[in-house]
Design a protein around this motif. Structure first.
Motif, PDB file in Angstrom:
ATOM      1  N   PHE A  53       1.802  -3.951  12.702  1.00 55.45           N
ATOM      2  CA  PHE A  53       1.494  -2.546  12.380  1.00 55.45           C
ATOM      3  C   PHE A  53       0.544  -1.949  13.409  1.00 55.45           C
ATOM      4  O   PHE A  53      -0.495  -2.513  13.718  1.00 55.45           O
ATOM      5  N   PHE A  73       2.577   4.420  14.147  1.00 55.00           N
ATOM      6  CA  PHE A  73       3.009   4.823  12.807  1.00 55.00           C
ATOM      7  C   PHE A  73       2.826   6.322  12.593  1.00 55.00           C
ATOM      8  O   PHE A  73       3.745   7.032  12.180  1.00 55.00           O
ATOM      9  N   ILE A  74       1.617   6.806  12.906  1.00 55.36           N
ATOM     10  CA  ILE A  74       1.327   8.222  12.631  1.00 55.36           C
ATOM     11  C   ILE A  74       2.187   9.135  13.496  1.00 55.36           C
ATOM     12  O   ILE A  74       2.794  10.103  13.015  1.00 55.36           O
ATOM     13  N   VAL A 122       7.660   5.580   6.265  1.00 53.64           N
ATOM     14  CA  VAL A 122       6.846   4.790   5.331  1.00 53.64           C
ATOM     15  C   VAL A 122       7.383   3.364   5.229  1.00 53.64           C
ATOM     16  O   VAL A 122       6.629   2.388   5.321  1.00 53.64           O
ATOM     17  N   GLY A 156       6.701   1.452   8.229  1.00 54.06           N
ATOM     18  CA  GLY A 156       5.308   1.010   8.211  1.00 54.06           C
ATOM     19  C   GLY A 156       5.143  -0.243   7.369  1.00 54.06           C
ATOM     20  O   GLY A 156       4.434  -1.188   7.744  1.00 54.06           O
ATOM     21  N   VAL A 157       5.810  -0.251   6.223  1.00 60.03           N
ATOM     22  CA  VAL A 157       5.730  -1.419   5.331  1.00 60.03           C
ATOM     23  C   VAL A 157       6.242  -2.657   6.051  1.00 60.03           C
ATOM     24  O   VAL A 157       5.611  -3.723   6.056  1.00 60.03           O
ATOM     25  N   ILE A 160       0.808  -1.228   0.000  1.00 59.04           N
ATOM     26  CA  ILE A 160       0.000   0.000   0.000  1.00 59.04           C
ATOM     27  C   ILE A 160       0.842   1.279   0.000  1.00 59.04           C
ATOM     28  O   ILE A 160       0.589   2.180  -0.792  1.00 59.04           O
ATOM     29  N   PRO A 161       1.881   1.395   0.851  1.00 53.16           N
ATOM     30  CA  PRO A 161       2.684   2.624   0.836  1.00 53.16           C
ATOM     31  C   PRO A 161       3.340   2.883  -0.517  1.00 53.16           C
ATOM     32  O   PRO A 161       3.453   4.037  -0.938  1.00 53.16           O
ATOM     33  N   PHE A 208       5.639   9.064  12.159  1.00 58.16           N
ATOM     34  CA  PHE A 208       5.738   9.771  10.869  1.00 58.16           C
ATOM     35  C   PHE A 208       5.945  11.270  11.078  1.00 58.16           C
ATOM     36  O   PHE A 208       6.894  11.858  10.581  1.00 58.16           O
ATOM     37  N   PHE A 209       5.048  11.857  11.896  1.00 58.20           N
ATOM     38  CA  PHE A 209       5.117  13.316  12.039  1.00 58.20           C
ATOM     39  C   PHE A 209       6.246  13.753  12.967  1.00 58.20           C
ATOM     40  O   PHE A 209       6.957  14.713  12.677  1.00 58.20           O
ATOM     41  N   THR A 219      -1.379   1.699  14.155  1.00 59.20           N
ATOM     42  CA  THR A 219      -1.693   2.986  13.530  1.00 59.20           C
ATOM     43  C   THR A 219      -1.126   4.165  14.310  1.00 59.20           C
ATOM     44  O   THR A 219      -0.495   5.066  13.746  1.00 59.20           O
TER      45      THR A 219
END
Lengths: 118, 239
Positions: free
Chosen positions: A52, A57-58, A40, A43-44, A2-3, A61-62, A54
């Protein structure tokens, strides 16, 4: 997978949107991009390992992006090339992640082949 | 396909990263990495440092100059506003003192001597001519009725105006005026009409008791010239 699809869509979108990045931010963006890429691929990898999460991950990411850009800014202020730290860490993690993803994918493929043989 | 929050987030972050990468690549010029020797690096580093210092100095200069410029602009604005205010005040003072011609709604009063008739005695003689105090009283009456500017035969009545009797002739602003006297005044025409037509008015005294030829006309627009400022007017003793 998906990524990667997202990345492709994003690249195509970027080609068509042509967003202008101010010249004064050109030192921060490469580091931020590295951080984003790292997240990313992380996450993969987590997705393949079925680990995984959420929220992790988020937030990763930020916060990775923000810390990378902030470190670069701090380095500029202090006269120390701090962005090298971000580049090194994110770069090595990228390679790490790639290696693990590769291994996991190969193992998955082997398992499938075995199942078919059986 | 099953809706999965995590997958959507992954997709979105991928899209975001892709957009940032491509827009960054598009907005910065591509430069190939160049390998240089240590000496070259040292020289270039020196150059960079000196350029950075120069930039710092120039930025400092720029800031100082900008501050200065802002200061000048501010004081300039102040001066300008003061000048404008003073100019406006001067215009107002000129207007009220009578140094500028003015126009507006008002009234014209025409006074003429009664003509000579046989059998008049001395008293009648004095009664039938227009005296300087008649004009003064008329001016006062018009002022009471709210006149903002008055002129007699084109002589503007100001704070310094003298209306004097010079024997057979009247003098206003040191200049001779002769009948018929045309008194023009700017103000509310209706107010003038009212104050002139009340029984006790000086206008009616001139008309009924003195029987001078006197009449008034309401005007939509009268023009009153500026005051004559002769050479006799000096302000050297004013303190």
């Amino acid at each position: 997978m998906i990524p990667f699809i997202g990345l492709l869509i994003g690249i195509i979108l970027g080609i068509f949107l042509k967003i202008d990045i101010p010249a004064s931010y050109t030192t921060y963006f490469p580091v931020a991009i590295l951080a984003a890429l790292d997240s990313v691929f992380g996450g993969v990898r987590a997705g393949i390992e079925n680990k995984f999460d959420t929220e992790i991950f988020i937030s990763g990411f930020f916060s990775n992006i923000i810390i990378a850009a902030g470190l670069t800014y701090l380095g500029d202020r202090l006269g120390v090339p701090m962005y090298l730290a971000a580049v090194l860490v994110f770069g090595s993690r990228l390679f790490n992640n790639f290696a693990i993803i590769r291994r996991l994918l190969i193992e998955k493929g082997r398992r499938k082949v075995k199942q078919r043989e059986e | 396909m099953k809706f999965d929050e995590g997958k959507v987030l992954l997709l979105l972050s991928g899209i975001l990263t892709g957009v940032v990468i491509t827009s960054f690549i598009f907005s910065t010029s591509f430069k190939q990495t160049k390998f240089i020797t240590y000496n070259e690096y040292k020289n270039m580093n020196n150059e960079v440092n000196s350029l950075k210092l120069e930039i710092k100095g120039l930025t400092n200069d720029y800031e100082i100059l900008t501050k200065k410029l802002r200061k000048y602009q501010r004081s300039d604005n102040k001066d300008k506003s003061i000048n404008d205010t003073i100019k406006k005040e001067l215009d107002e003072v000129k207007l009220f003192y009578g140094l500028t011609p003015v126009k507006g709604p008002g009234i014209i009063v025409i006074i003429d001597d009664r003509h000579f008739s046989l059998g008049d005695n001395d008293e009648d003689l004095l009664m039938r001519i227009t005296h300087n105090y008649d004009l003064l009283s008329m001016v006062n009456e018009l002022r009471n009725a709210g006149a903002e500017a008055i002129a007699i035969n084109g002589e503007r009545i100001t704070a310094n105006t003298a209306i004097t009797c010079e024997g057979p002739i009247t003098m206003i602003n040191n200049r001779y005026v002769v009948p018929p006297f045309e008194i023009t005044a700017i103000g509310n025409p209706d107010a003038f009409e009212y104050s002139l037509s009340v029984n006790e008015s000086y206008y009616n005294y001139l008309k009924d008791m003195r029987r001078l030829k006197i009449s008034f006309k309401k005007m939509d627009k009268v023009i009153i010239p500026e005051a004559y400022v002769g050479t006799s007017y000096k302000d050297e003793r004013l303190k």
